[in-house]
Design a protein around this motif. Structure first.
Motif, PDB file in Angstrom:
ATOM      1  N   ARG A  69     -17.319 -20.912  50.879  1.00 55.52           N
ATOM      2  CA  ARG A  69     -18.187 -21.995  51.345  1.00 55.52           C
ATOM      3  C   ARG A  69     -18.712 -21.692  52.750  1.00 55.52           C
ATOM      4  O   ARG A  69     -19.864 -21.915  53.071  1.00 55.52           O
ATOM      5  N   LYS A  70     -17.799 -21.167  53.570  1.00 53.99           N
ATOM      6  CA  LYS A  70     -18.143 -20.898  54.964  1.00 53.99           C
ATOM      7  C   LYS A  70     -19.256 -19.831  55.047  1.00 53.99           C
ATOM      8  O   LYS A  70     -20.223 -20.000  55.779  1.00 53.99           O
ATOM      9  N   ASP A  71     -19.088 -18.768  54.284  1.00 55.54           N
ATOM     10  CA  ASP A  71     -20.112 -17.708  54.289  1.00 55.54           C
ATOM     11  C   ASP A  71     -21.448 -18.225  53.762  1.00 55.54           C
ATOM     12  O   ASP A  71     -22.508 -17.906  54.289  1.00 55.54           O
ATOM     13  N   LYS A  72     -21.359 -19.026  52.698  1.00 58.31           N
ATOM     14  CA  LYS A  72     -22.590 -19.601  52.137  1.00 58.31           C
ATOM     15  C   LYS A  72     -23.309 -20.451  53.180  1.00 58.31           C
ATOM     16  O   LYS A  72     -24.519 -20.361  53.360  1.00 58.31           O
ATOM     17  N   ASN A  73     -22.512 -21.298  53.858  1.00 63.92           N
ATOM     18  CA  ASN A  73     -23.124 -22.180  54.852  1.00 63.92           C
ATOM     19  C   ASN A  73     -23.781 -21.389  55.972  1.00 63.92           C
ATOM     20  O   ASN A  73     -24.813 -21.780  56.502  1.00 63.92           O
ATOM     21  N   GLN A  74     -23.151 -20.271  56.292  1.00 63.31           N
ATOM     22  CA  GLN A  74     -23.722 -19.448  57.360  1.00 63.31           C
ATOM     23  C   GLN A  74     -25.089 -18.892  56.961  1.00 63.31           C
ATOM     24  O   GLN A  74     -26.006 -18.837  57.771  1.00 63.31           O
ATOM     25  N   ILE A  75     -25.203 -18.501  55.702  1.00 64.19           N
ATOM     26  CA  ILE A  75     -26.492 -17.999  55.212  1.00 64.19           C
ATOM     27  C   ILE A  75     -27.502 -19.142  55.135  1.00 64.19           C
ATOM     28  O   ILE A  75     -28.637 -19.033  55.599  1.00 64.19           O
ATOM     29  N   LEU A  76     -27.051 -20.273  54.567  1.00 61.69           N
ATOM     30  CA  LEU A  76     -27.962 -21.400  54.388  1.00 61.69           C
ATOM     31  C   LEU A  76     -28.458 -21.959  55.719  1.00 61.69           C
ATOM     32  O   LEU A  76     -29.579 -22.452  55.821  1.00 61.69           O
ATOM     33  N   MET A  77     -27.608 -21.850  56.751  1.00 69.03           N
ATOM     34  CA  MET A  77     -28.014 -22.336  58.071  1.00 69.03           C
ATOM     35  C   MET A  77     -29.300 -21.685  58.545  1.00 69.03           C
ATOM     36  O   MET A  77     -30.080 -22.281  59.275  1.00 69.03           O
ATOM     37  N   LYS A  78     -29.493 -20.460  58.080  1.00 72.28           N
ATOM     38  CA  LYS A  78     -30.682 -19.727  58.527  1.00 72.28           C
ATOM     39  C   LYS A  78     -31.971 -20.281  57.927  1.00 72.28           C
ATOM     40  O   LYS A  78     -33.052 -19.929  58.374  1.00 72.28           O
ATOM     41  N   ILE A  79     -31.864 -21.099  56.863  1.00 67.55           N
ATOM     42  CA  ILE A  79     -33.101 -21.717  56.363  1.00 67.55           C
ATOM     43  C   ILE A  79     -33.339 -23.077  56.999  1.00 67.55           C
ATOM     44  O   ILE A  79     -34.323 -23.736  56.713  1.00 67.55           O
ATOM     45  N   GLN A  80     -32.407 -23.489  57.836  1.00 65.74           N
ATOM     46  CA  GLN A  80     -32.526 -24.798  58.445  1.00 65.74           C
ATOM     47  C   GLN A  80     -33.839 -24.973  59.218  1.00 65.74           C
ATOM     48  O   GLN A  80     -34.375 -26.053  59.271  1.00 65.74           O
ATOM     49  N   ASN A  81     -34.319 -23.911  59.839  1.00 70.69           N
ATOM     50  CA  ASN A  81     -35.508 -24.069  60.687  1.00 70.69           C
ATOM     51  C   ASN A  81     -36.769 -23.451  60.089  1.00 70.69           C
ATOM     52  O   ASN A  81     -37.673 -23.075  60.812  1.00 70.69           O
ATOM     53  N   VAL A  82     -36.822 -23.345  58.766  1.00 74.98           N
ATOM     54  CA  VAL A  82     -38.058 -22.846  58.160  1.00 74.98           C
ATOM     55  C   VAL A  82     -38.879 -24.018  57.614  1.00 74.98           C
ATOM     56  O   VAL A  82     -38.376 -25.130  57.462  1.00 74.98           O
ATOM     57  N   ASP A  83     -40.151 -23.758  57.357  1.00 77.29           N
ATOM     58  CA  ASP A  83     -41.028 -24.805  56.820  1.00 77.29           C
ATOM     59  C   ASP A  83     -41.112 -24.748  55.303  1.00 77.29           C
ATOM     60  O   ASP A  83     -41.557 -25.684  54.656  1.00 77.29           O
ATOM     61  N   ALA A  84     -40.733 -23.608  54.753  1.00 72.88           N
ATOM     62  CA  ALA A  84     -40.818 -23.458  53.298  1.00 72.88           C
ATOM     63  C   ALA A  84     -39.880 -22.353  52.848  1.00 72.88           C
ATOM     64  O   ALA A  84     -39.473 -21.513  53.641  1.00 72.88           O
ATOM     65  N   ILE A  85     -39.545 -22.370  51.555  1.00 74.82           N
ATOM     66  CA  ILE A  85     -38.608 -21.385  51.014  1.00 74.82           C
ATOM     67  C   ILE A  85     -39.290 -20.561  49.932  1.00 74.82           C
ATOM     68  O   ILE A  85     -39.948 -21.104  49.039  1.00 74.82           O
ATOM     69  N   LEU A  86     -39.146 -19.259  50.043  1.00 74.35           N
ATOM     70  CA  LEU A  86     -39.646 -18.359  49.011  1.00 74.35           C
ATOM     71  C   LEU A  86     -38.441 -17.839  48.243  1.00 74.35           C
ATOM     72  O   LEU A  86     -37.620 -17.109  48.783  1.00 74.35           O
ATOM     73  N   TRP A  87     -38.321 -18.243  46.971  1.00 74.53           N
ATOM     74  CA  TRP A  87     -37.187 -17.793  46.178  1.00 74.53           C
ATOM     75  C   TRP A  87     -37.555 -16.466  45.529  1.00 74.53           C
ATOM     76  O   TRP A  87     -38.664 -16.319  45.027  1.00 74.53           O
ATOM     77  N   VAL A  88     -36.635 -15.528  45.533  1.00 76.31           N
ATOM     78  CA  VAL A  88     -36.857 -14.304  44.769  1.00 76.31           C
ATOM     79  C   VAL A  88     -35.796 -14.238  43.675  1.00 76.31           C
ATOM     80  O   VAL A  88     -34.599 -14.238  43.963  1.00 76.31           O
ATOM     81  N   ILE A  89     -36.247 -14.228  42.430  1.00 81.56           N
ATOM     82  CA  ILE A  89     -35.327 -14.198  41.291  1.00 81.56           C
ATOM     83  C   ILE A  89     -35.461 -12.857  40.580  1.00 81.56           C
ATOM     84  O   ILE A  89     -36.571 -12.401  40.285  1.00 81.56           O
ATOM     85  N   ARG A  90     -34.350 -12.235  40.323  1.00 85.87           N
ATOM     86  CA  ARG A  90     -34.372 -10.924  39.680  1.00 85.87           C
ATOM     87  C   ARG A  90     -34.596 -11.043  38.178  1.00 85.87           C
ATOM     88  O   ARG A  90     -33.834 -11.692  37.473  1.00 85.87           O
ATOM     89  N   ALA A  91     -35.643 -10.400  37.714  1.00 85.45           N
ATOM     90  CA  ALA A  91     -35.862 -10.370  36.269  1.00 85.45           C
ATOM     91  C   ALA A  91     -36.207  -8.948  35.847  1.00 85.45           C
ATOM     92  O   ALA A  91     -36.858  -8.741  34.839  1.00 85.45           O
ATOM     93  N   PHE A  92     -35.776  -7.969  36.667  1.00 84.48           N
ATOM     94  CA  PHE A  92     -36.009  -6.573  36.261  1.00 84.48           C
ATOM     95  C   PHE A  92     -34.712  -5.975  35.739  1.00 84.48           C
ATOM     96  O   PHE A  92     -33.620  -6.357  36.179  1.00 84.48           O
ATOM     97  N   GLU A  93     -34.848  -5.104  34.765  1.00 85.89           N
ATOM     98  CA  GLU A  93     -33.679  -4.407  34.224  1.00 85.89           C
ATOM     99  C   GLU A  93     -33.573  -3.074  34.944  1.00 85.89           C
ATOM    100  O   GLU A  93     -34.552  -2.331  35.039  1.00 85.89           O
ATOM    101  N   ASP A  94     -32.401  -2.799  35.495  1.00 90.56           N
ATOM    102  CA  ASP A  94     -32.168  -1.498  36.121  1.00 90.56           C
ATOM    103  C   ASP A  94     -30.662  -1.343  36.297  1.00 90.56           C
ATOM    104  O   ASP A  94     -30.057  -2.021  37.120  1.00 90.56           O
ATOM    105  N   GLU A  95     -30.095  -0.460  35.489  1.00 86.55           N
ATOM    106  CA  GLU A  95     -28.637  -0.343  35.509  1.00 86.55           C
ATOM    107  C   GLU A  95     -28.096   0.196  36.825  1.00 86.55           C
ATOM    108  O   GLU A  95     -26.939  -0.021  37.161  1.00 86.55           O
ATOM    109  N   SER A  96     -28.962   0.868  37.576  1.00 83.07           N
ATOM    110  CA  SER A  96     -28.483   1.446  38.831  1.00 83.07           C
ATOM    111  C   SER A  96     -28.408   0.401  39.948  1.00 83.07           C
ATOM    112  O   SER A  96     -27.879   0.667  41.024  1.00 83.07           O
ATOM    113  N   VAL A  97     -28.963  -0.794  39.698  1.00 84.73           N
ATOM    114  CA  VAL A  97     -28.898  -1.857  40.711  1.00 84.73           C
ATOM    115  C   VAL A  97     -27.971  -2.957  40.201  1.00 84.73           C
ATOM    116  O   VAL A  97     -28.226  -3.545  39.149  1.00 84.73           O
TER     117      VAL A  97
END
Ligand SMILES: Nc1nc2c(ncn2[C@@H]2O[C@H](COP(=O)(O)OP(=O)(O)O)[C@@H](O)[C@H]2O)c(=O)[nH]1
Ligand SMILES: [Mg+2]
Length: 348
Positions: A69-97
């Motif tokens: 939870r603590k690590d998540k909150n630390q990451i989420l805190m960084k969106i606290q001061n943005v005006d908008a969120i750009l989500w990137v969702i993975r939909a590519f197949e690549d076994e090496s990633v």
């Protein structure tokens, strides 16, 4: 205007960030908003300088279920001061990633739920705080409580705060809590080449549903292909895109969708020194817009001489514009439209 890039690890966030912001290594960058109108004006006026509209970007670390939870909150805190969120969702197949989710729709649901959980916590704790205050609430606290309770009730249904029935005053009150689910979002689906060509991928319906519920745009890109296109010369690039049945790259499209999803439009100034796109919110007056250029122009505003970009493109020169009476004069309270070429008359 600042946009945070949000998603799970290995979804392509940094790839999208670098494509939008130029090949840079820090996590703060500036995305140029592609605009053929600026290209056109630049050719016509041949100025010393050409300036496109921009948006600031922040590339964030990936969020995943295995984090504390603590690590998540630390990451989420960084969106606290943005005006908008750009989500990137993975939909590519690549076994090496490495991949965190079995299905892009599940990834989308996870990203949505993390925002909901965090906002729910904020709403709950603040409602509690106000309710447990052992004194009479001030009128402004009463208003706060009402707005928070409305938010809490939609969050409890698993919905974004932006869907709550809030008036302008309540929205303003809620600003101080920086709810993530009150922000604008754009969803980027990062596809492999095959899915990008066919516009078909696993989980498409699920992602579309999340977007539709909240009025978000969905953009399909292929990070890998975009990186390759990026390396090409201009004319090669055009051939390549044409082969894909496109007139512009996903990143060019993304920059524009991002811009308009944020309620932003551009007006232009054009001359021998500089051709420039200025960013304003829809509904801005000419006087306010003049202030973007320089405070003197707002203070001493007399009137604006305005030409529509499309008219100039059609007629080919300012001389023809004037001959055809297509230069408008606008007063301080008229509203600027997207694509207005503006010359401010002022005196200070
Ligand atoms: N095959 C494939 N690999 C990609 C694509 N986009 C990104 N990658 C790769 O996936 C890995 C993670 O990408 P990155 O942008 O760093 O993801 P982040 O962790 O979300 O920032 C890198 O090795 C990228 O080269 C794509 O569209 N196709
Ligand atoms: Mg990254």
């Amino acid at each position: 205007m600042k946009v945070g890039i949000y998603g799970a690890p290995y979804s392509g966030k940094t790839t999208v960030f670098r494509l939008l912001a130029g090949n840079q290594t820090e996590n703060l960058g500036v995305a140029k908003i592609h605009d053929e109108r600026i290209d056109f004006l630049s050719k016509m006026f041949n100025p010393k300088k050409t300036t496109y509209a921009t948006i600031e970007l922040v590339d964030l670390p990936g969020l995943s279920p295995e984090l504390s939870r603590k690590d998540k909150n630390q990451i989420l805190m960084k969106i606290q001061n943005v005006d908008a969120i750009l989500w990137v969702i993975r939909a590519f197949e690549d076994e090496s990633v490495p991949s965190y989710f079995s299905d892009p729709a599940k990834e989308g649901q996870y990203l949505r739920d993390e925002l909901l959980v965090r906002d729910l916590e904020i709403a709950e704790s603040n409602v509690e705080k106000l309710k447990n205050a052992k004194r009479k609430l001030s009128p402004s606290e009463e208003l706060q409580l009402k707005a928070l309770e409305k938010s809490l009730s939609v969050l409890n249904e698993g919905k974004f705060v932006k869907l709550a029935d809030l008036n302008e005053e309540e929205k303003k009150i809620l600003n101080s809590f920086s709810f993530f689910t009150l922000l604008e979002s754009v969803i980027v689906v990062n596809l492999d080449e095959k899915s990008f060509r066919s516009h078909d991928y696993r989980g498409k319906e699920g992602i579309q549903r999340i977007a539709n519920e909240n009025n978000f745009s969905v953009i399909e890109v292929c990070g890998k292909l975009e990186m390759e296109i990026n390396e090409l010369e201009e004319d090669e690039k055009y051939e390549f895109l044409k082969d894909l049945g496109l007139t512009e790259s996903g990143i060019e499209r993304l920059s524009k969708v991002l811009y308009s999803s944020l309620g932003l439009i551009s007006f232009f100034t054009a001359g021998e020194d500089e051709v420039k796109a200025w960013t304003i919110k829809r509904g801005t007056t000419f006087k306010e817009a003049a202030g973007k250029i320089h405070t003197d122009l707002e203070r001493g505003f007399i009137r604006a001489e305005v030409v529509k970009f499309e008219d100039l493109k059609r007629l080919g020169s300012m001389k023809e514009i004037k001959a055809n009476g297509l230069m408008r004069l606008e007063g301080k309270d008229s509203i600027v439209e997207d694509g207005d070429i503006v010359n401010v008359r002022f005196s200070v």
